[in-house]
Motif scaffolding. Sequence first.
Motif, PDB file in Angstrom:
ATOM      1  N   GLU A   1      -2.427   8.018  -0.161  1.00  0.00           N
ATOM      2  CA  GLU A   1      -2.186   7.130  -1.098  1.00  0.00           C
ATOM      3  C   GLU A   1      -3.409   7.895  -2.217  1.00  0.00           C
ATOM      4  O   GLU A   1      -5.063   8.126  -1.706  1.00  0.00           O
ATOM      5  CB  GLU A   1      -2.170   5.948  -0.257  1.00  0.00           C
ATOM      6  CG  GLU A   1      -2.226   4.996  -1.969  1.00  0.00           C
ATOM      7  CD  GLU A   1      -2.262   3.053  -1.931  1.00  0.00           C
ATOM      8  OE1 GLU A   1      -2.092   2.438  -2.609  1.00  0.00           O
ATOM      9  OE2 GLU A   1      -2.256   2.941  -0.092  1.00  0.00           O
TER      10      GLU A   1
ATOM     11  N   ARG B   1      -6.700   4.104  -6.583  1.00  0.00           N
ATOM     12  CA  ARG B   1      -5.921   2.888  -6.895  1.00  0.00           C
ATOM     13  C   ARG B   1      -6.295   2.785  -8.998  1.00  0.00           C
ATOM     14  O   ARG B   1      -5.358   3.143  -9.669  1.00  0.00           O
ATOM     15  CB  ARG B   1      -6.381   1.621  -7.213  1.00  0.00           C
ATOM     16  CG  ARG B   1      -5.993   0.057  -7.958  1.00  0.00           C
ATOM     17  CD  ARG B   1      -5.664  -1.091  -7.520  1.00  0.00           C
ATOM     18  NE  ARG B   1      -8.053  -0.783  -7.774  1.00  0.00           N
ATOM     19  CZ  ARG B   1      -8.307  -1.151  -9.728  1.00  0.00           C
ATOM     20  NH1 ARG B   1      -7.188  -1.146  -9.948  1.00  0.00           N
ATOM     21  NH2 ARG B   1      -9.851  -0.602  -8.515  1.00  0.00           N
TER      22      ARG B   1
ATOM     23  N   SER C   1       2.683  15.475  -1.391  1.00  0.00           N
ATOM     24  CA  SER C   1       2.860  13.875  -1.573  1.00  0.00           C
ATOM     25  C   SER C   1       2.077  14.006   0.037  1.00  0.00           C
ATOM     26  O   SER C   1       1.852  14.179   0.827  1.00  0.00           O
ATOM     27  CB  SER C   1       3.804  13.058  -1.642  1.00  0.00           C
ATOM     28  OG  SER C   1       5.193  13.628  -0.780  1.00  0.00           O
TER      29      SER C   1
ATOM     30  N   GLN D   1      -3.863   6.009  -9.993  1.00  0.00           N
ATOM     31  CA  GLN D   1      -2.551   5.147 -10.516  1.00  0.00           C
ATOM     32  C   GLN D   1      -1.549   4.732 -10.906  1.00  0.00           C
ATOM     33  O   GLN D   1      -1.021   5.024 -11.580  1.00  0.00           O
ATOM     34  CB  GLN D   1      -2.012   4.811  -9.238  1.00  0.00           C
ATOM     35  CG  GLN D   1      -2.282   5.137  -7.347  1.00  0.00           C
ATOM     36  CD  GLN D   1      -1.738   4.591  -6.391  1.00  0.00           C
ATOM     37  OE1 GLN D   1      -0.322   4.088  -6.174  1.00  0.00           O
ATOM     38  NE2 GLN D   1      -2.694   4.385  -5.230  1.00  0.00           N
ATOM     39  N   GLU D   2      -2.530   3.944 -11.724  1.00  0.00           N
ATOM     40  CA  GLU D   2      -2.740   3.466 -12.583  1.00  0.00           C
ATOM     41  C   GLU D   2      -3.432   3.695 -13.707  1.00  0.00           C
ATOM     42  O   GLU D   2      -2.827   3.042 -14.833  1.00  0.00           O
ATOM     43  CB  GLU D   2      -3.478   1.795 -12.417  1.00  0.00           C
ATOM     44  CG  GLU D   2      -2.907   1.602 -11.298  1.00  0.00           C
ATOM     45  CD  GLU D   2      -3.849  -0.110 -10.778  1.00  0.00           C
ATOM     46  OE1 GLU D   2      -5.189  -0.314 -11.723  1.00  0.00           O
ATOM     47  OE2 GLU D   2      -3.629  -0.697  -9.955  1.00  0.00           O
TER      48      GLU D   2
ATOM     49  N   GLN E   1      -8.958  14.175  -7.220  1.00  0.00           N
ATOM     50  CA  GLN E   1      -8.451  13.397  -7.765  1.00  0.00           C
ATOM     51  C   GLN E   1      -9.518  13.272  -8.945  1.00  0.00           C
ATOM     52  O   GLN E   1      -9.237  12.155  -9.733  1.00  0.00           O
ATOM     53  CB  GLN E   1      -8.641  12.199  -6.812  1.00  0.00           C
ATOM     54  CG  GLN E   1      -7.223  12.245  -5.832  1.00  0.00           C
ATOM     55  CD  GLN E   1      -7.263  11.101  -5.233  1.00  0.00           C
ATOM     56  OE1 GLN E   1      -7.178   9.988  -5.260  1.00  0.00           O
ATOM     57  NE2 GLN E   1      -7.090  11.118  -3.208  1.00  0.00           N
TER      58      GLN E   1
END
Length: 431
Positions: free
Chosen positions: A43, A46, A40, A49-50, A21
């Motif tokens: 989580e 953030r 998957s 993800q954005e 990541q």
Amino acid sequence: MSKGRVSVVVLGDVGRSPRMQYHSLSLANEGFIVDLIGYSGSELIRELQEHPNVTLRYVPSCPDFQSKFPRLFGYVLKVLWQILSLMTVLFCKRRSDYLLVQNPPAIPTLAVCWIYCVLMRSKYIIDWHNYAYTILALSVGNESILVKFSKWFEGWFGRRANANLCVTKALKMDLEQNHRIIATTLYDRPPDCFHPVPLQTSHNLFKKLSEKYEIFGSSDETKTAFTEIKTDGVISLREDRPGLLVSSTSWTEDEDFNILLSALQLYEEMCQTSACALPPLICVITGKGPLKQYYCELIDNAQWKNVKVVTPWLHPSDYPQLLASADLGVCLHMSSSGLDLPMKVADMFGCGLPVCAHTFKCLNELIQHEKNSYVFSTSDELSSQIQSWFKDFPNNSSQKEICHYFKEELAKYRSLRWHENWKLSTSSLFL
């Protein structure tokens, strides 16, 4: 204008692969278009993800063939499924200029990614976190034909990569000496989200956790188990607070939690002596994995009075705050190869949290015993370190001095963060 397109491949739960990541986020921040490919489940951070430059492409989960067929046949079906599903995701998107793949797992990931790169004329880069064959050997033994095949497989496809990264100097040397693979060492470093936090943040976290885990809370609304709001509105640590020990794990064979449970048993026994100068202890163990239920049953059967263990799965934004709010970390990673380093310790160091870590041969690339943290070999040693740390807690002046010294060393460590280190060591591979 983008610098190019990169596929970052993890044939596992992407949310449980922080290093990949971080690679993806660094590449995206440097102007690359990133396709992050894997299973998957957990989580993602953030920022990833954005990020407008990042597309998540999930590989279909593999059916549980091995519970329905004989073990070897089930394994073959699993590999065939992974080949077809990973190929489908790779080839049903725009061509990548680069492909960065995590190893392990090796079979069939390295082969599928190499085939893609040959056909698409993409640059093939492997990031070596460990050896798959040493992990496999934990369950089937070193003499297994699967282990020998996996070792050959990793070496053969590793030599076909355009570039290789690895997590330690020890692994870099082993790759070169035993597999004729030249690699660049990229140490794990904590990203910016792992940092010390103010007491207000810790207080809010404990309040949040207490909604599900009563042990973090208090019957007084102005207090948690660890913090309190004074009459002037200032938040402070409670003098009567318990010690907070934290560990994170993937609950796999390369982490023997019996060592920690035995150390906690010794702590419990010491608390029951008349001369005890130890506080009650709350031990938080985070993570998911195959052996979690087994160890949770052992914990439930312990029925300790002075030691309480909770095993939550935390939101990605809560995990760094917990590390920064804890008194001491524990790492039980033993390394199947002895050549990798636990990223969880890098995260703890980023939060300024000293650690007791199980020793193995290259751990000194990260931890210097009694300089920035402790290392141990047995449950007795670990228990002794925990007891020494929490003796007369929280008013042991000599222990406070050691903690301050450790944290000064950790502050030096976290001055170099993931992205800056990534640019120094890795950015030249994506030219």
